[in-house]
Scaffold this motif. Sequence first.
Motif, PDB file in Angstrom:
ATOM      1  N   GLY A  17      49.713  43.088  34.594  1.00  0.00           N
ATOM      2  CA  GLY A  17      49.827  44.514  34.886  1.00  0.00           C
ATOM      3  C   GLY A  17      48.538  45.236  35.192  1.00  0.00           C
ATOM      4  N   GLU A  18      47.420  44.495  35.290  1.00  0.00           N
ATOM      5  CA  GLU A  18      46.156  45.155  35.629  1.00  0.00           C
ATOM      6  C   GLU A  18      46.282  45.985  36.906  1.00  0.00           C
ATOM      7  OE1 GLU A  18      44.821  41.148  33.805  1.00  0.00           O
ATOM      8  OE2 GLU A  18      46.456  41.888  35.061  1.00  0.00           O
ATOM      9  N   TYR A  19      45.555  47.066  36.945  1.00  0.00           N
ATOM     10  CA  TYR A  19      45.507  48.012  38.074  1.00  0.00           C
ATOM     11  C   TYR A  19      46.827  48.774  38.220  1.00  0.00           C
ATOM     12  CZ  TYR A  19      40.970  46.195  39.464  1.00  0.00           C
ATOM     13  OH  TYR A  19      39.640  45.843  39.474  1.00  0.00           O
ATOM     14  N   LEU A 292      48.676  37.885  42.331  1.00  0.00           N
ATOM     15  CA  LEU A 292      48.655  39.295  42.739  1.00  0.00           C
ATOM     16  C   LEU A 292      47.232  39.837  42.752  1.00  0.00           C
ATOM     17  CD1 LEU A 292      51.774  40.701  40.839  1.00  0.00           C
ATOM     18  CD2 LEU A 292      51.555  40.214  43.287  1.00  0.00           C
ATOM     19  N   LEU A 293      46.429  39.450  41.757  1.00  0.00           N
ATOM     20  CA  LEU A 293      45.037  39.903  41.732  1.00  0.00           C
ATOM     21  C   LEU A 293      44.255  39.307  42.903  1.00  0.00           C
ATOM     22  CD1 LEU A 293      44.230  39.732  37.910  1.00  0.00           C
ATOM     23  CD2 LEU A 293      44.577  41.781  39.304  1.00  0.00           C
ATOM     24  N   ASP A 297      42.583  41.510  45.843  1.00  0.00           N
ATOM     25  CA  ASP A 297      41.160  41.338  46.133  1.00  0.00           C
ATOM     26  C   ASP A 297      40.938  41.036  47.607  1.00  0.00           C
ATOM     27  OD1 ASP A 297      38.544  41.408  45.280  1.00  0.00           O
ATOM     28  OD2 ASP A 297      38.498  39.326  44.598  1.00  0.00           O
ATOM     29  N   ALA A 298      41.784  40.177  48.162  1.00  0.00           N
ATOM     30  CA  ALA A 298      41.643  39.825  49.578  1.00  0.00           C
ATOM     31  C   ALA A 298      41.915  41.026  50.476  1.00  0.00           C
ATOM     32  CB  ALA A 298      42.597  38.684  49.920  1.00  0.00           C
ATOM     33  N   PRO A 325      42.251  35.955  35.545  1.00  0.00           N
ATOM     34  CA  PRO A 325      41.304  36.939  35.024  1.00  0.00           C
ATOM     35  C   PRO A 325      42.048  37.939  34.143  1.00  0.00           C
ATOM     36  CG  PRO A 325      41.051  36.669  37.403  1.00  0.00           C
ATOM     37  CD  PRO A 325      42.313  35.974  37.015  1.00  0.00           C
ATOM     38  N   SER A 326      41.366  38.488  33.163  1.00  0.00           N
ATOM     39  CA  SER A 326      41.985  39.471  32.279  1.00  0.00           C
ATOM     40  C   SER A 326      41.310  40.811  32.479  1.00  0.00           C
ATOM     41  CB  SER A 326      41.858  39.042  30.817  1.00  0.00           C
ATOM     42  OG  SER A 326      42.379  40.040  29.961  1.00  0.00           O
TER      43      SER A 326
END
Length: 390
Positions: A17-19, A292-293, A297-298, A325-326
């Motif tokens: 759920g980051e971002y 998803l991260l 990022d891309a 990554p966390s």
Amino acid sequence: MAARTTRRAPGKLMVTGEYAVLEPGRPAVVVAVDRYVTVTVTAAEDAEGADVVIDSDLLAHEVRLRRGREGLQVLPGRDPASARGAPAHIVSVVETVEQLRTERRLGLTPVRLSVRSDLHRGGVKTGLGSSAAVTVAAVRALADHYGMRLSREDVFRLALLAGVRIDAGPSGADLAAATWRGWVFYRSPDRQALLAGLRRHGVAHTLGRPWSGFTVRQLPPPTRLALHVGWSGRPASTTALVADLATRREWQRAVRSRFLDDSEQCVSAAERALLRDEPAALLDAVRTARGLLHRLDAETSLGIVTADLQRLCEVAESCGAGAKPSGAGGGDCGIALLPAHRSATLLRLRWTAAGITPLPLGVTAGAGADPGPEDRTAPDAAPYPRGHIR
């Protein structure tokens, strides 16, 4: 002997759920780890004119402040460097709790807050949410010192209100982990609305109102997967990465909408896997979150997935773990969920050989477990009624 109240709060790691959780109402799964910030509050005896004294193992000197119409101010005549060293989150907690007491016509006394942190390595942050941990620990310690019995949700709400006074951007997921502990499902409230409420109506009114979008609940831990944490060796600024993302044109267009929807599905999948204790499904959710991260990022060139974090994940995957990554990325930590039948020793050895530092962390017990001696009021502290704020 003066009353002494010690409280502590744990660090956190983001699972999914980051971002996305930065958007009001969007979910995340976060986990609290067994490294703590401890705050002790005592009466500030012989304070030499200061109303609030703050000392910390991360400060070169104590900070002495006086209450005023504009909030806490560094005591005049002291070394100007002490103003630059005033810890903003502690100051905001004191101002928020004391504003609540003032609004309820309750008294204030001179206090000393002593802060000790286990969330740093050699003074360098490792991405475990030290600001949130110190905020929650300080709210609990100061409120208990004043004889205010807060519910767990009141602690969280006061901590988030103290946070939005500094920056309304962060989601509060780390505060939720520090408050409820263990594995936590969280949806963020609208922090800009909370800030507006604070400015218009004050702390007491905003504290007691419904918070649109806000949800929190504890989740059962996985029984057949173990959480392992690797540190990239490079600290990262979540605030800077989040601010940078907001300026990206790509984020303002279709990227944002698709990312938010995909993240919601991923978090829901992780929640279901934890509720049903389905290890394969949870590993799939963690790998989806990593994808998803990578995609974000891309599409935005934000720098979320560094070479160190990429290596951390690849090594963990080679050992049979699901890894990602966390948090905001750019450095700090990555997590790996390793099946119980796989070798944790092999994972740690391979991480070390790849330049990743394994951190000896465990997941805390959830709310309601024995808090331990550091969470209890010292024997010389006076008892007070339970079940309400007074």
